[in-house]
Design a protein around this motif. Structure first.
Motif, PDB file in Angstrom:
ATOM      1  N   ARG A   1      -0.611  50.664   1.315  1.00  0.00           N
ATOM      2  CA  ARG A   1      -0.965  50.998   2.693  1.00  0.00           C
ATOM      3  C   ARG A   1       0.116  50.481   3.629  1.00  0.00           C
ATOM      4  O   ARG A   1       0.507  49.310   3.570  1.00  0.00           O
ATOM      5  CB  ARG A   1      -2.314  50.368   3.034  1.00  0.00           C
ATOM      6  CG  ARG A   1      -2.868  50.759   4.390  1.00  0.00           C
ATOM      7  CD  ARG A   1      -4.260  50.174   4.576  1.00  0.00           C
ATOM      8  NE  ARG A   1      -4.801  50.459   5.899  1.00  0.00           N
ATOM      9  CZ  ARG A   1      -5.971  50.012   6.333  1.00  0.00           C
ATOM     10  NH1 ARG A   1      -6.737  49.280   5.520  1.00  0.00           N
ATOM     11  NH2 ARG A   1      -6.391  50.310   7.558  1.00  0.00           N
ATOM     12  N   ASN A   2       0.631  51.345   4.482  1.00  0.00           N
ATOM     13  CA  ASN A   2       1.662  50.888   5.416  1.00  0.00           C
ATOM     14  C   ASN A   2       1.059  50.544   6.772  1.00  0.00           C
ATOM     15  O   ASN A   2      -0.085  50.888   7.059  1.00  0.00           O
ATOM     16  CB  ASN A   2       2.796  51.910   5.547  1.00  0.00           C
ATOM     17  CG  ASN A   2       2.333  53.231   6.120  1.00  0.00           C
ATOM     18  OD1 ASN A   2       1.672  53.271   7.155  1.00  0.00           O
ATOM     19  ND2 ASN A   2       2.674  54.331   5.443  1.00  0.00           N
ATOM     20  N   LEU A   3       1.863  49.889   7.589  1.00  0.00           N
ATOM     21  CA  LEU A   3       1.379  49.383   8.871  1.00  0.00           C
ATOM     22  C   LEU A   3       1.266  50.474   9.936  1.00  0.00           C
ATOM     23  O   LEU A   3       0.679  50.236  10.998  1.00  0.00           O
ATOM     24  CB  LEU A   3       2.292  48.259   9.369  1.00  0.00           C
ATOM     25  CG  LEU A   3       2.221  46.958   8.548  1.00  0.00           C
ATOM     26  CD1 LEU A   3       3.364  46.025   8.915  1.00  0.00           C
ATOM     27  CD2 LEU A   3       0.879  46.270   8.751  1.00  0.00           C
ATOM     28  N   GLY A   4       1.835  51.637   9.663  1.00  0.00           N
ATOM     29  CA  GLY A   4       1.637  52.777  10.548  1.00  0.00           C
ATOM     30  C   GLY A   4       2.384  52.673  11.864  1.00  0.00           C
ATOM     31  O   GLY A   4       3.423  52.016  11.980  1.00  0.00           O
ATOM     32  N   ARG A   5       1.828  53.315  12.874  1.00  0.00           N
ATOM     33  CA  ARG A   5       2.424  53.297  14.206  1.00  0.00           C
ATOM     34  C   ARG A   5       1.316  53.350  15.250  1.00  0.00           C
ATOM     35  O   ARG A   5       0.190  53.766  14.970  1.00  0.00           O
ATOM     36  CB  ARG A   5       3.409  54.458  14.390  1.00  0.00           C
ATOM     37  CG  ARG A   5       2.794  55.818  14.259  1.00  0.00           C
ATOM     38  CD  ARG A   5       3.855  56.936  14.384  1.00  0.00           C
ATOM     39  NE  ARG A   5       4.370  57.039  15.740  1.00  0.00           N
ATOM     40  CZ  ARG A   5       5.622  56.800  16.100  1.00  0.00           C
ATOM     41  NH1 ARG A   5       6.513  56.428  15.205  1.00  0.00           N
ATOM     42  NH2 ARG A   5       5.997  56.929  17.355  1.00  0.00           N
ATOM     43  N   ALA A   6       1.651  52.916  16.450  1.00  0.00           N
ATOM     44  CA  ALA A   6       0.688  52.915  17.546  1.00  0.00           C
ATOM     45  C   ALA A   6       1.183  53.838  18.658  1.00  0.00           C
ATOM     46  O   ALA A   6       2.359  53.798  19.026  1.00  0.00           O
ATOM     47  CB  ALA A   6       0.504  51.499  18.089  1.00  0.00           C
TER      48      ALA A   6
ATOM     49  N   SER B   1      -1.859  55.519  11.687  1.00  0.00           N
ATOM     50  CA  SER B   1      -0.803  56.056  12.544  1.00  0.00           C
ATOM     51  C   SER B   1      -1.323  56.957  13.654  1.00  0.00           C
ATOM     52  O   SER B   1      -0.541  57.514  14.422  1.00  0.00           O
ATOM     53  CB  SER B   1       0.202  56.850  11.687  1.00  0.00           C
ATOM     54  OG  SER B   1       0.846  56.012  10.757  1.00  0.00           O
ATOM     55  N   ARG B   2      -2.659  57.110  13.756  1.00  0.00           N
ATOM     56  CA  ARG B   2      -3.222  57.960  14.788  1.00  0.00           C
ATOM     57  C   ARG B   2      -4.390  57.269  15.467  1.00  0.00           C
ATOM     58  O   ARG B   2      -5.237  56.660  14.804  1.00  0.00           O
ATOM     59  CB  ARG B   2      -3.707  59.301  14.196  1.00  0.00           C
ATOM     60  CG  ARG B   2      -2.605  60.220  13.693  1.00  0.00           C
ATOM     61  CD  ARG B   2      -3.219  61.516  13.182  1.00  0.00           C
ATOM     62  NE  ARG B   2      -3.978  62.194  14.247  1.00  0.00           N
ATOM     63  CZ  ARG B   2      -4.973  63.041  14.012  1.00  0.00           C
ATOM     64  NH1 ARG B   2      -5.341  63.295  12.763  1.00  0.00           N
ATOM     65  NH2 ARG B   2      -5.620  63.614  15.022  1.00  0.00           N
TER      66      ARG B   2
ATOM     67  N   HIS C   1      -4.229  49.744  17.166  1.00  0.00           N
ATOM     68  CA  HIS C   1      -4.467  50.847  16.229  1.00  0.00           C
ATOM     69  C   HIS C   1      -5.870  51.429  16.362  1.00  0.00           C
ATOM     70  O   HIS C   1      -6.215  52.336  15.607  1.00  0.00           O
ATOM     71  CB  HIS C   1      -4.189  50.382  14.805  1.00  0.00           C
ATOM     72  CG  HIS C   1      -2.735  50.253  14.507  1.00  0.00           C
ATOM     73  ND1 HIS C   1      -2.012  51.221  13.852  1.00  0.00           N
ATOM     74  CD2 HIS C   1      -1.838  49.272  14.824  1.00  0.00           C
ATOM     75  CE1 HIS C   1      -0.745  50.852  13.765  1.00  0.00           C
ATOM     76  NE2 HIS C   1      -0.619  49.672  14.343  1.00  0.00           N
ATOM     77  N   GLY C   2      -6.682  50.903  17.279  1.00  0.00           N
ATOM     78  CA  GLY C   2      -7.952  51.543  17.590  1.00  0.00           C
ATOM     79  C   GLY C   2      -9.172  50.827  17.039  1.00  0.00           C
ATOM     80  O   GLY C   2      -9.095  49.969  16.158  1.00  0.00           O
TER      81      GLY C   2
END
Length: 887
Positions: free
Chosen positions: A767-772, A420-421, A315-316
């Motif tokens: 807070r969600n886990l987002g995306r990669a 997510s970004r 995720h950076g």
């Protein structure tokens, strides 16, 4: 002659009066003297020590540090040093040393001050157990009587052993065994003469003379001890010279922790406090052994930590903690009074704006001083970037070592934008870091790697499904960062981890693994809310009529809802209570089928264990046995077993201390074995049938592998396919779980003898886990494992992406060298060939068919007609999974 007679008469009268006075004083103070029973049963306040099942120390609780030692285990050199310094005539007196007493009285008459106490070693022991250090005549009189009393009741060896274990030696250490560990991190037999003399000199003033708080005074006191040893003939002049000139090597050591398992230790400490109370638990010398073996506990911790770093890296990079020099440091807020400055900097330097010159102002000592203030949480190591090359950086770590971070340990660090970004992949090291950056590094594959503190949390718990013994527990990234144990305390929505229990309820209500369900969208209008409920599959793909086995393996949401409706909402909710779930945590609406209920990882693992062990509800427990400070067994776990009847050859052990056993039994809800024969093993309650448990387990087994034939177009993959692909074992079963908006990611699975649940999520439930997104740097380096496990996975975070890798890492180590072991097929089961599409009996033997298990009497009785047979190899494949979902 007359004068001589008078003199002797006065002596006799004086002796009689003195004896009478002494007797009077004795009887006056007698009520305050300790009883014989107390002296015979003197108890040392020893901290509770907690070990893994195989004896590796994981924690120690108690204000006082004490390591009891037997007199025969104390080196003679330590005994000589103590006796020479504290009581050289110890073996010659009866608790009171007349010579020393006379010397103290004369000193008092001459100086008028109580400078010399004349206390024998026995008197010091009496004071330590029963009195205070207050210098009063009353205390001294009591001390004398108690010492004399102790000499009558105890042998010299018993008194000396008590003294060596009781004496206060500074920094909360009591006894020479603890002091050796606290100051030197050694056992007594490993101490040098200089170190031995240092410890022997501490009883006089442990706070002022110890080598950590007062090293100079400690050296002076050490010389006094060595001189006394030389005078008594215990050492030679050469030994004296060498020891007196030795440098101070002491520093404060913690308990000699051998295995890091703080979450497990905290659970056991809480259990012992619940049983005994805090003071008794922490001073009673209990030796508590956990149910978890060392290797599995270490594997669990490594799996959770590595998995959280993988999630964080894909995720950076959020950037350095701060900059010490350079443009980035200058851009910092000038009003920040906490911004560090080098002690060697020239305040009026004309070149202060030049980054290189600013670097030169920072000495290594300056940088290390800043690093000492950075929060240190293992495995993260604070460091300062000193040099940046094209594709590597040089750093100075907090321990003064310099390391090189290669490109393969840097190139993951594309910029973090949101969960997510992520930004573009870096092309060179300067895209990531500049000199002066304060960062974290960690060891990875025997190399140093750029790191950061993970913001997501994780947990893992492993159980023995046969008896509930916890095999490993990790409640977060670091106990020292957060003591909240997410494995046992965090109730989170379980998502699709609930589906095995929903399917079990369906089997219990007459469904079979071959029952055909309609995998089609659901659109239900709710008149009360005026909103339509449209549960969707994830991904939103629908296969139409589908067998239950495939539906569970592919985690079809709409099928789970249809099964819930078929069984009945309230009937299903009540059925789930069989697996140990709290009634209050089970929703009474159809979202139950999608895992809207909140449970802890421990509760989920317990439920899965019921499926793995043939239908028995076991009770998870963390303590295997409790010993007293002498190593005598006080209590041993008496779990309920997944068997009925159980093998009577394996019986519960006989108790050794009834009082303590009863207290443990009362809290831990077990029976107390009395009489000559131990009790047989207890059976756990059987809450589902062995047949039901087997069928659910077998469906979960196909959910972690690829099934069918690619060439014949019968191929399908379970959502947990990576388990079989990476571990290369056929005896695994499992289920992924992902909640709405990916706020929680789960994976629960098992091998016959080991059940494991892993969870990942943020403590902030909003807070969600987002995306990669794709990181080409990582893909190029390791294409063969691309997106199977680790920080190269792309797409929305899910149970398979975020939680399953921790499960796989743990199982990879836990099952190494362990032969495959399958859940046995129970009685009253049949296996027949059915049509792959309709679930009906078939006479064909080609790829359109397969063998399936049924409870005897529930197998299909109707054969599929020829015109009803569908051959996937002749049809166009529909709804093929998107690459993101496969990889």
């Amino acid at each position: 002659m007359k004068l001589l007679k008078t003199f002797f008469l006065l002596i006799i009268i004086g002796a009689l009066v003195g004896s009478a006075a002494l007797a009077g004083i004795y009887f006056y103070f007698k009520p305050d003297l300790p009883s014989v029973a107390v002296l015979k049963d003197v108890r040392l306040q020893t901290p509770m020590r907690i070990y893994t099942k195989d004896g590796s120390l994981i924690s120690q609780y108690g204000v006082k540090r004490r390591i009891p030692v037997k007199l025969e285990d104390v080196p003679q050199q330590m005994i000589d040093a103590v006796l020479a310094t504290e009581d050289s005539r110890f073996y010659e007196h009866y608790g009171i040393d007349p010579i020393g007493m006379t010397r103290a009285v004369i000193n008092l008459i001459v100086t008028g001050e109580k400078q010399q106490g004349a206390s024998t070693l026995t008197m010091q022991l009496a004071r330590g157990f029963f009195l205070t250090r207050e210098k009063t005549y009353i205390r001294k009189i009591k001390e004398i009587f108690i010492a004399w009393h102790m000499e009558q009741l105890l042998s010299k060896e018993e008194i000396l052993e008590l003294y060596l274990n009781k004496v206060e030696l500074g920094h909360r250490s009591f006894g020479v065994g603890a002091a050796a560990q606290v100051y030197y991190g050694k056992t007594l037999d490993e101490l040098t003469l200089a170190q031995t003399a240092t410890l022997a000199g501490l009883p006089k003033a442990p706070s002022a003379l110890n080598p950590v708080s007062g090293p100079k005074r400690s050296v002076e006191r050490r010389r006094v001890v060595l001189l006394r040893m030389l005078d008594e003939g215990y050492i030679t002049r050469a030994q004296f010279d060498e020891a007196a000139a030795a440098p101070v090597t002491a520093r404060k050591h913690g308990a000699e922790i051998e295995t890091q398992a703080p979450y497990l230790a905290d659970l056991i400490h809480a259990e012992m406090v619940k049983i005994y109370g805090k003071e008794e638990a922490e001073t009673g010398g209990y030796q508590v052994y956990a149910t978890a073996p060392t290797d599995l506990q270490l594997a669990a911790r490594q799996a959770v930590v590595s998995n959280l770093h993988d999630y964080d890296e894909r995720h950076g990079y959020r950037g350095p903690l701060r900059y010490l020099w350079g443009p980035e440091a200058q851009a910092a807020d000038a009003s920040d009074t906490e911004t560090p400055q080098p002690e060697t900097a020239q305040p009026d330097s004309a070149s202060a704006s030049n980054g290189l010159d600013q670097h030169r102002q920072w000495s290594e000592a300056d940088m290390l001083a800043v690093l000492q203030k950075v929060e240190q949480i293992a495995p993260l190591v604070p460091a300062v970037v000193t040099t940046v090359a094209e594709q590597s950086v040089e750093v100075l770590s907090i321990n003064g070592n310099r390391h090189t971070l290669s490109w393969e340990n840097l190139d993951w660090a594309r910029p973090y934008i949101t969960d997510s970004r992520q930004g573009d992949e870096p092309e060179q090291a300067s895209d990531i870091l500049s000199p002066g950056a304060v960062i974290y590094i960690r060891q990875h594959n025997q190399q140093w790697r750029l790191a950061q503190m993970p913001q997501a949390s994780g947990a893992l718990i492993a159980l023995n499904p046969a008896n509930g013994a916890v095999q490993a527990v990790v409640g977060g990234y670091s106990f020292y960062q957060s003591q909240f144990n997410r494995a046992t305390q965090a109730k989170r929505q379980v998502g699709s981890n609930i589906k095995p229990f929903i399917y079990s309820a369906a089997l219990n209500s007459g469904y079979t693994v071959a029952s055909i369900m309609n995998d089609a969208p659901i659109n239900q209008w709710n008149e009360a809310t005026g909103v339509a409920w449209r549960p969707k599959n994830s991904p939103p793909q629908y296969d139409g009529p589908i067998r239950m086995r495939v539906a569970l393996g592919k985690s079809k949401n709409v099928v789970s809802v249809r099964l819930l409706r078929g069984v009945g909402l309230y009937k299903t909710a009540e059925y789930l209570e069989r697996f140990g779930f709290d009634k209050e945590d089970i929703p009474r609406d159809e979202t139950l089928a999608l895992g809207s209920g909140s449970h802890t990882p421990l509760e989920v693992a317990r439920g899965i264990a019921t499926i793995a062990n043939g239908g028995y509800l076991i009770q998870p427990h963390f303590i295997d046995r409790v010993l007293d400070e002498q190593g005598t067994m006080l209590w041993q776990a008496d779990p309920m077993w997944a068997c009925d009847p159980c093998d009577t050859g394996q019986q519960r052990p006989q108790v050794t201390d009834m009082d303590k056993e009863e207290r443990l039994a009362q809290v831990l809800d077990v029976e107390v074995a009395t009489g000559d024969s131990p009790l047989p093993k207890r059976s756990a309650p059987q809450v589902i049938t062995p047949q039901n448990a087997f069928l659910v387990a077998d469906m979960m087994r196909t959910g972690v592998q690829a099934n069918g034939s690619w060439s014949k177009k019968t191929y399908w993959m379970g959502t947990g396919w990576r388990a079989k692909n990476l571990l290369q074992r056929d005896d695994l079963a499992g289920k992924t779980g992902t909640t709405n908006d990916s706020r929680d990611a789960w994976f629960s699975g098992f091998q016959k003898d080991l059940v494991v649940t892993a969870w990942v999520g943020f403590d902030d439930m909003n807070r969600n886990l987002g995306r990669a997104t794709r990181n080409q740097n990582l893909i190029n380096r390791n294409p063969e494992r691309f997106n199977w496990i680790g920080n190269a996975m792309i797409g929305s975070e899910s149970g398979a992406h975020a939680a399953q890798p921790a499960w796989i890492r743990f199982m990879e180590q836990a099952l190494e060298g362990v032969p495959e072991k399958f859940v046995p097929v129970p009685e009253d089961m049949v296996r027949v060939r059915i049509d792959r599409t309709s679930g009906k009996l078939t006479r064909r033997t080609d790829h359109t068919t397969l063998f399936e298990y049924f409870v005897t009497g529930t197998e299909p009785t109707v054969y599929v007609l020829d015109d009803q047979i569908k051959d996937p190899a002749r049809e166009e494949t529909k709804n093929a999974p998107e690459p993101e979902e496969i990889f």
